[in-house]
Scaffold this active site. Structure first.
Site, PDB file in Angstrom:
ATOM      1  N   ASN A   8       0.867  -1.173   0.000  1.00  0.00           N
ATOM      2  CA  ASN A   8       0.000   0.000   0.000  1.00  0.00           C
ATOM      3  C   ASN A   8       0.909   1.231   0.000  1.00  0.00           C
ATOM      4  O   ASN A   8       1.474   1.592   1.026  1.00  0.00           O
ATOM      5  CB  ASN A   8      -0.904  -0.014   1.251  1.00  0.00           C
ATOM      6  CG  ASN A   8      -1.795   1.209   1.326  1.00  0.00           C
ATOM      7  OD1 ASN A   8      -1.833   2.020   0.395  1.00  0.00           O
ATOM      8  ND2 ASN A   8      -2.515   1.345   2.430  1.00  0.00           N
ATOM      9  N   LYS A  10       0.076   4.211  -0.296  1.00  0.00           N
ATOM     10  CA  LYS A  10      -0.605   5.385   0.269  1.00  0.00           C
ATOM     11  C   LYS A  10      -0.394   6.596  -0.660  1.00  0.00           C
ATOM     12  O   LYS A  10      -0.425   6.411  -1.873  1.00  0.00           O
ATOM     13  CB  LYS A  10      -0.137   5.623   1.702  1.00  0.00           C
ATOM     14  CG  LYS A  10      -0.280   4.347   2.553  1.00  0.00           C
ATOM     15  CD  LYS A  10      -0.096   4.537   4.021  1.00  0.00           C
ATOM     16  CE  LYS A  10      -0.299   3.224   4.747  1.00  0.00           C
ATOM     17  NZ  LYS A  10      -0.192   3.328   6.186  1.00  0.00           N
ATOM     18  N   HIS A  92      -9.608   1.063   4.728  1.00  0.00           N
ATOM     19  CA  HIS A  92      -8.354   1.299   5.458  1.00  0.00           C
ATOM     20  C   HIS A  92      -8.621   2.282   6.598  1.00  0.00           C
ATOM     21  O   HIS A  92      -9.424   3.204   6.456  1.00  0.00           O
ATOM     22  CB  HIS A  92      -7.289   1.853   4.502  1.00  0.00           C
ATOM     23  CG  HIS A  92      -5.929   1.835   5.114  1.00  0.00           C
ATOM     24  ND1 HIS A  92      -5.518   2.770   6.029  1.00  0.00           N
ATOM     25  CD2 HIS A  92      -4.895   0.979   4.971  1.00  0.00           C
ATOM     26  CE1 HIS A  92      -4.280   2.478   6.422  1.00  0.00           C
ATOM     27  NE2 HIS A  92      -3.884   1.382   5.788  1.00  0.00           N
ATOM     28  N   GLU A  94      -7.017   4.697   7.621  1.00  0.00           N
ATOM     29  CA  GLU A  94      -6.756   6.103   7.279  1.00  0.00           C
ATOM     30  C   GLU A  94      -7.949   6.711   6.533  1.00  0.00           C
ATOM     31  O   GLU A  94      -8.143   7.920   6.552  1.00  0.00           O
ATOM     32  CB  GLU A  94      -5.451   6.213   6.463  1.00  0.00           C
ATOM     33  CG  GLU A  94      -4.237   5.984   7.367  1.00  0.00           C
ATOM     34  CD  GLU A  94      -3.000   5.463   6.662  1.00  0.00           C
ATOM     35  OE1 GLU A  94      -2.948   5.475   5.420  1.00  0.00           O
ATOM     36  OE2 GLU A  94      -2.070   5.031   7.374  1.00  0.00           O
ATOM     37  N   GLU A 165      -5.344  -4.880  10.560  1.00  0.00           N
ATOM     38  CA  GLU A 165      -4.386  -3.786  10.723  1.00  0.00           C
ATOM     39  C   GLU A 165      -4.712  -3.032  12.013  1.00  0.00           C
ATOM     40  O   GLU A 165      -5.540  -2.095  11.991  1.00  0.00           O
ATOM     41  CB  GLU A 165      -4.472  -2.813   9.543  1.00  0.00           C
ATOM     42  CG  GLU A 165      -4.001  -3.386   8.235  1.00  0.00           C
ATOM     43  CD  GLU A 165      -3.371  -2.320   7.339  1.00  0.00           C
ATOM     44  OE1 GLU A 165      -2.241  -2.529   6.895  1.00  0.00           O
ATOM     45  OE2 GLU A 165      -4.001  -1.273   7.108  1.00  0.00           O
ATOM     46  N   GLY A 171       2.466   2.465  10.888  1.00  0.00           N
ATOM     47  CA  GLY A 171       3.407   3.571  10.740  1.00  0.00           C
ATOM     48  C   GLY A 171       4.120   3.969  12.020  1.00  0.00           C
ATOM     49  O   GLY A 171       4.695   5.049  12.106  1.00  0.00           O
ATOM     50  N   SER A 211       3.517  -1.812  10.426  1.00  0.00           N
ATOM     51  CA  SER A 211       4.962  -1.814  10.711  1.00  0.00           C
ATOM     52  C   SER A 211       5.646  -3.137  10.356  1.00  0.00           C
ATOM     53  O   SER A 211       6.529  -3.609  11.080  1.00  0.00           O
ATOM     54  CB  SER A 211       5.222  -1.443  12.172  1.00  0.00           C
ATOM     55  OG  SER A 211       4.762  -0.130  12.421  1.00  0.00           O
ATOM     56  N   GLY A 233       4.977   1.512   4.770  1.00  0.00           N
ATOM     57  CA  GLY A 233       6.296   2.155   4.660  1.00  0.00           C
ATOM     58  C   GLY A 233       7.344   1.299   3.961  1.00  0.00           C
ATOM     59  O   GLY A 233       8.045   1.777   3.058  1.00  0.00           O
TER      60      GLY A 233
HETATM   61  P1  13P Z   1       3.025   0.543   7.697  1.00  0.00           P
HETATM   62  O1  13P Z   1       3.591  -0.722   7.136  1.00  0.00           O
HETATM   63  O2  13P Z   1       3.736   1.785   7.232  1.00  0.00           O
HETATM   64  O3  13P Z   1       2.876   0.488   9.183  1.00  0.00           O
HETATM   65  O4  13P Z   1       1.541   0.712   7.103  1.00  0.00           O
HETATM   66  C1  13P Z   1       0.657  -0.347   7.211  1.00  0.00           C
HETATM   67  C2  13P Z   1      -0.548  -0.028   6.434  1.00  0.00           C
HETATM   68  O5  13P Z   1      -1.330   0.838   6.797  1.00  0.00           O
HETATM   69  C3  13P Z   1      -0.761  -0.765   5.188  1.00  0.00           C
HETATM   70  O6  13P Z   1      -2.041  -0.590   4.691  1.00  0.00           O
END
Ligand code: 13P
Length: 248
Positions: A8, A10, A92, A94, A165, A171, A211, A233
């Protein structure tokens, strides 16, 4: 089950040139890997990346709207399908933080399924919900409402993936430990079995996100019984993402 490793991106990277570089590097690195690799770039990069004739990776979207018509800025599942998307991340955290409700998530899952894309439904508790012991309640609610009125047959055909998640792990560099991820995995599988029966529930992939990195990747599959990962990330660094893929 073949592990499913989803990237992802983002709202990254900021240029198409960088997106192209990352995409082609991952495609090269994914050659011969056992895991299925799916890249979910920002919408605007999808047509350009889908024209690159990838060989070893699949394309997905980070969202998909449930309707076409007077909906400024939205992109429908059907539109994404035309550009080679095979997967769509829905719900998601977010997006939920921006006001996306379980009801909207449900409409999007239905639209994605009828457009012939594989939905990746994201669920997970916040840090506060975790401290209050509400993880099970949150996961059950998000599954129940997110998948409301979707038949067992549709679930079986859609190649549904559930991404666990936990919000507090996204993150932060503070990934969930594998015992806790295993508990969530069991809650999700049991809830799916209760709603859809064993045979349909067992076809659903359950993956972990939050993460993830090359060091912890294998543990989520080997110890927590996950069917793959959803990486944020680490997926922006071709070497790291290929290192994750190479673990399987
Ligand atoms: P990270 O791997 O940056 O923690 O993000 C996870 C995520 O939200 C994937 O959709």
């Amino acid at each position: 089950m073949r592990p499913l490793i989803v990237a992802n991106w983002k709202c990254n990277p900021s240029t198409f040139a960088d997106a192209k570089k990352l995409f082609t590097a991952v495609d090269r690195g994914a050659k011969g890997k056992r895991a299925t690799a799916v890249i979910c770039p920002p919408f605007v990069f999808i047509p350009g990346l889908s024209a690159l004739k990838k060989k070893n990776i699949k394309l997905g979207a980070q969202d998909a709207f449930f309707q076409e018509g007077p909906f400024t800025s939205q992109i429908s599942a059907k539109m994404l399908k035309q550009f080679g998307c095979e997967y769509a991340i829905i719900g998601h955290s977010e997006r939920r933080a921006l006001g996306e409700s379980d009801e909207i998530v449900n409409k999007k899952i239905k639209a994605v399924v009828s457009a012939g894309l594989c939905p990746i439904l994201c669920i997970g508790e916040s840090g506060q919900e975790r401290e209050e012991g509400k993880t099970k309640e949150v996961l059950e609610r998000q599954l129940g409402l997110g998948l409301k009125d979707i038949s067992r047959f549709k679930i079986q055909d859609s190649k549904l993936t559930i991404a666990y998640e936990p919000i507090w792990a996204i993150g932060t560099g503070n990934a969930c430990d594998t015992d806790r991820a295993k508990e969530a995995n069991i809650i999700i599988r049991k809830t799916m079995t209760r709603i859809y029966g064993k045979s349909a529930a067992n076809k659903v992939k359950i993956i972990y996100g939050g993460s993830t990195n090359p060091d912890n990747a294998l543990g989520f599959v080997k110890e927590a019984g996950m069917n793959g990962l959803l990486s944020g990330g680490a997926s922006l660094d071709a070497k790291k993402f290929i290192a994750i893929l190479s673990k399987f």
